[in-house]
Scaffold this motif. Sequence first.
Motif, PDB file in Angstrom:
ATOM      1  N   GLY A  32       0.798  -1.224   0.000  1.00  0.00           N
ATOM      2  CA  GLY A  32       0.000   0.000   0.000  1.00  0.00           C
ATOM      3  C   GLY A  32       0.828   1.271   0.000  1.00  0.00           C
ATOM      4  O   GLY A  32       0.376   2.319  -0.453  1.00  0.00           O
ATOM      5  N   ALA A  33       2.075   1.180   0.491  1.00  0.00           N
ATOM      6  CA  ALA A  33       2.967   2.340   0.520  1.00  0.00           C
ATOM      7  C   ALA A  33       3.865   2.398  -0.717  1.00  0.00           C
ATOM      8  O   ALA A  33       4.742   3.260  -0.799  1.00  0.00           O
ATOM      9  CB  ALA A  33       3.819   2.309   1.788  1.00  0.00           C
ATOM     10  N   GLY A  34       3.663   1.476  -1.658  1.00  0.00           N
ATOM     11  CA  GLY A  34       4.461   1.470  -2.881  1.00  0.00           C
ATOM     12  C   GLY A  34       5.811   0.789  -2.737  1.00  0.00           C
ATOM     13  O   GLY A  34       6.666   0.921  -3.608  1.00  0.00           O
ATOM     14  N   ARG A  35       6.010   0.035  -1.637  1.00  0.00           N
ATOM     15  CA  ARG A  35       7.283  -0.661  -1.413  1.00  0.00           C
ATOM     16  C   ARG A  35       7.259  -2.035  -2.088  1.00  0.00           C
ATOM     17  O   ARG A  35       6.221  -2.686  -2.153  1.00  0.00           O
ATOM     18  CB  ARG A  35       7.550  -0.827   0.077  1.00  0.00           C
ATOM     19  N   LEU A  36       8.420  -2.484  -2.535  1.00  0.00           N
ATOM     20  CA  LEU A  36       8.558  -3.771  -3.193  1.00  0.00           C
ATOM     21  C   LEU A  36       8.437  -4.912  -2.182  1.00  0.00           C
ATOM     22  O   LEU A  36       9.103  -4.907  -1.139  1.00  0.00           O
ATOM     23  CB  LEU A  36       9.908  -3.858  -3.911  1.00  0.00           C
ATOM     24  N   VAL A  37       7.587  -5.877  -2.521  1.00  0.00           N
ATOM     25  CA  VAL A  37       7.379  -7.061  -1.680  1.00  0.00           C
ATOM     26  C   VAL A  37       7.672  -8.295  -2.522  1.00  0.00           C
ATOM     27  O   VAL A  37       7.125  -8.447  -3.620  1.00  0.00           O
ATOM     28  CB  VAL A  37       5.921  -7.127  -1.157  1.00  0.00           C
ATOM     29  N   ILE A  53      17.889 -11.875  -2.555  1.00  0.00           N
ATOM     30  CA  ILE A  53      18.748 -10.819  -3.082  1.00  0.00           C
ATOM     31  C   ILE A  53      18.026 -10.083  -4.206  1.00  0.00           C
ATOM     32  O   ILE A  53      17.455 -10.706  -5.093  1.00  0.00           O
ATOM     33  CB  ILE A  53      20.086 -11.379  -3.599  1.00  0.00           C
ATOM     34  N   LEU A  54      18.072  -8.757  -4.148  1.00  0.00           N
ATOM     35  CA  LEU A  54      17.568  -7.895  -5.212  1.00  0.00           C
ATOM     36  C   LEU A  54      18.758  -7.473  -6.062  1.00  0.00           C
ATOM     37  O   LEU A  54      19.742  -6.935  -5.553  1.00  0.00           O
ATOM     38  CB  LEU A  54      16.878  -6.658  -4.622  1.00  0.00           C
ATOM     39  N   LEU A  86      10.882  -5.871   1.125  1.00  0.00           N
ATOM     40  CA  LEU A  86      12.336  -5.796   1.079  1.00  0.00           C
ATOM     41  C   LEU A  86      12.897  -4.627   1.876  1.00  0.00           C
ATOM     42  O   LEU A  86      13.985  -4.725   2.438  1.00  0.00           O
ATOM     43  CB  LEU A  86      12.820  -5.751  -0.370  1.00  0.00           C
ATOM     44  N   SER A  87      12.164  -3.527   1.967  1.00  0.00           N
ATOM     45  CA  SER A  87      12.670  -2.371   2.714  1.00  0.00           C
ATOM     46  C   SER A  87      12.395  -2.473   4.209  1.00  0.00           C
ATOM     47  O   SER A  87      12.984  -1.733   4.991  1.00  0.00           O
ATOM     48  CB  SER A  87      12.064  -1.079   2.169  1.00  0.00           C
ATOM     49  N   ASP A  88      11.526  -3.390   4.616  1.00  0.00           N
ATOM     50  CA  ASP A  88      11.194  -3.565   6.027  1.00  0.00           C
ATOM     51  C   ASP A  88      10.876  -5.050   6.272  1.00  0.00           C
ATOM     52  O   ASP A  88       9.725  -5.418   6.468  1.00  0.00           O
ATOM     53  CB  ASP A  88       9.989  -2.692   6.388  1.00  0.00           C
ATOM     54  N   PRO A  89      11.915  -5.910   6.247  1.00  0.00           N
ATOM     55  CA  PRO A  89      11.681  -7.351   6.270  1.00  0.00           C
ATOM     56  C   PRO A  89      11.286  -7.934   7.628  1.00  0.00           C
ATOM     57  O   PRO A  89      10.902  -9.098   7.695  1.00  0.00           O
ATOM     58  CB  PRO A  89      13.015  -7.919   5.811  1.00  0.00           C
ATOM     59  N   GLY A  90      11.382  -7.159   8.679  1.00  0.00           N
ATOM     60  CA  GLY A  90      11.013  -7.669   9.993  1.00  0.00           C
ATOM     61  C   GLY A  90      12.212  -8.248  10.739  1.00  0.00           C
ATOM     62  O   GLY A  90      13.318  -8.320  10.210  1.00  0.00           O
ATOM     63  N   PRO A  91      11.990  -8.686  11.972  1.00  0.00           N
ATOM     64  CA  PRO A  91      13.092  -9.077  12.848  1.00  0.00           C
ATOM     65  C   PRO A  91      13.772 -10.394  12.478  1.00  0.00           C
ATOM     66  O   PRO A  91      14.874 -10.664  12.953  1.00  0.00           O
ATOM     67  CB  PRO A  91      12.421  -9.197  14.226  1.00  0.00           C
ATOM     68  N   ASP A  96      22.897  -5.654   5.771  1.00  0.00           N
ATOM     69  CA  ASP A  96      23.814  -4.542   6.045  1.00  0.00           C
ATOM     70  C   ASP A  96      23.694  -3.477   4.970  1.00  0.00           C
ATOM     71  O   ASP A  96      24.352  -2.447   5.028  1.00  0.00           O
ATOM     72  CB  ASP A  96      25.268  -5.047   6.091  1.00  0.00           C
ATOM     73  N   ASP A  97      22.858  -3.747   3.958  1.00  0.00           N
ATOM     74  CA  ASP A  97      22.716  -2.852   2.810  1.00  0.00           C
ATOM     75  C   ASP A  97      21.605  -1.827   3.048  1.00  0.00           C
ATOM     76  O   ASP A  97      20.564  -2.169   3.601  1.00  0.00           O
ATOM     77  CB  ASP A  97      22.362  -3.649   1.547  1.00  0.00           C
ATOM     78  N   PRO A  98      21.802  -0.587   2.595  1.00  0.00           N
ATOM     79  CA  PRO A  98      20.698   0.369   2.643  1.00  0.00           C
ATOM     80  C   PRO A  98      19.667  -0.012   1.584  1.00  0.00           C
ATOM     81  O   PRO A  98      20.005  -0.598   0.551  1.00  0.00           O
ATOM     82  CB  PRO A  98      21.366   1.705   2.312  1.00  0.00           C
ATOM     83  N   THR A  99      18.417   0.310   1.827  1.00  0.00           N
ATOM     84  CA  THR A  99      17.372   0.025   0.849  1.00  0.00           C
ATOM     85  C   THR A  99      17.569   0.926  -0.360  1.00  0.00           C
ATOM     86  O   THR A  99      17.607   2.147  -0.232  1.00  0.00           O
ATOM     87  CB  THR A  99      15.975   0.272   1.464  1.00  0.00           C
ATOM     88  N   PRO A 100      17.712   0.316  -1.551  1.00  0.00           N
ATOM     89  CA  PRO A 100      17.927   1.145  -2.738  1.00  0.00           C
ATOM     90  C   PRO A 100      16.632   1.821  -3.182  1.00  0.00           C
ATOM     91  O   PRO A 100      15.537   1.340  -2.918  1.00  0.00           O
ATOM     92  CB  PRO A 100      18.388   0.132  -3.786  1.00  0.00           C
ATOM     93  N   THR A 101      16.788   2.934  -3.856  1.00  0.00           N
ATOM     94  CA  THR A 101      15.656   3.590  -4.500  1.00  0.00           C
ATOM     95  C   THR A 101      15.499   2.964  -5.878  1.00  0.00           C
ATOM     96  O   THR A 101      16.451   2.939  -6.661  1.00  0.00           O
ATOM     97  CB  THR A 101      15.906   5.105  -4.634  1.00  0.00           C
ATOM     98  N   LEU A 102      14.310   2.439  -6.154  1.00  0.00           N
ATOM     99  CA  LEU A 102      14.070   1.784  -7.433  1.00  0.00           C
ATOM    100  C   LEU A 102      13.543   2.793  -8.446  1.00  0.00           C
ATOM    101  O   LEU A 102      12.757   3.670  -8.110  1.00  0.00           O
ATOM    102  CB  LEU A 102      13.080   0.636  -7.266  1.00  0.00           C
ATOM    103  N   VAL A 103      13.985   2.655  -9.677  1.00  0.00           N
ATOM    104  CA  VAL A 103      13.578   3.521 -10.780  1.00  0.00           C
ATOM    105  C   VAL A 103      12.542   2.759 -11.601  1.00  0.00           C
ATOM    106  O   VAL A 103      12.777   1.603 -11.976  1.00  0.00           O
ATOM    107  CB  VAL A 103      14.799   3.913 -11.646  1.00  0.00           C
ATOM    108  N   ASP A 104      11.398   3.383 -11.869  1.00  0.00           N
ATOM    109  CA  ASP A 104      10.280   2.707 -12.528  1.00  0.00           C
ATOM    110  C   ASP A 104      10.651   1.953 -13.799  1.00  0.00           C
ATOM    111  O   ASP A 104      10.146   0.869 -14.040  1.00  0.00           O
ATOM    112  CB  ASP A 104       9.167   3.707 -12.854  1.00  0.00           C
ATOM    113  N   GLU A 105      11.522   2.503 -14.627  1.00  0.00           N
ATOM    114  CA  GLU A 105      11.826   1.887 -15.919  1.00  0.00           C
ATOM    115  C   GLU A 105      13.017   0.940 -15.880  1.00  0.00           C
ATOM    116  O   GLU A 105      13.292   0.256 -16.859  1.00  0.00           O
ATOM    117  CB  GLU A 105      12.056   2.958 -16.990  1.00  0.00           C
ATOM    118  N   ASP A 106      13.755   0.907 -14.774  1.00  0.00           N
ATOM    119  CA  ASP A 106      14.910   0.010 -14.670  1.00  0.00           C
ATOM    120  C   ASP A 106      14.447  -1.414 -14.396  1.00  0.00           C
ATOM    121  O   ASP A 106      13.396  -1.631 -13.783  1.00  0.00           O
ATOM    122  CB  ASP A 106      15.861   0.466 -13.566  1.00  0.00           C
TER     123      ASP A 106
END
Length: 170
Positions: A32-37, A53-54, A86-91, A96-106
């Motif tokens: 609902g927040a537009g995050r990748l699941v 892995i993304l 992927l940006s909030d996978p839970g406990p 160790d990676d920061p959540t990347p910003t995804l580009v719509d066309e990539d």
Amino acid sequence: MITAMTLTATLTATLAACSPAVDGVGGVRLDGAGRLVAVLAWCPEFGRPATVILYPAESGGRVGEPLLRLRRTGEDPEGGLLELALSDPGPDWHTDDPTPTLVDEDHYEVRTWDESGEHRLASFPFTPAELRTAPSDQPVLTKKYAGDGRYDTEFLSVPELQQAAANECD
């Protein structure tokens, strides 16, 4: 001639043994927040997901350097289905990676392995823009390789993805 045939058969068997078995289906959706699941449905022989892995997807089925690597550090997921933001996978998951910003066309690809690395889920390249076209009752994008670099695209509900995995397990 016989030596060449024996060498070819041995090399083919060795390469097949090195490739992880595909024992389930992966899909992706936006929450609902537009995050990748990642929506993961696996066969009993898969065990449980341990690494997700993304990657940036490249041509010819190749991928670039990982953008985000999640490792399961907690309890095994119950059953044969997991929806993992992927940006909030839970406990139970660590990165160790920061959540990347995804580009719509990539193009991206989510790949999933079990603890041994001997089993994986089917994966495919996608763009975030594709996910924005999903019908609300079938939000999960999945694709099957159709040959010649082409994929057959389908949007499914979560139960339909589970059924697709069950069909692959038979």
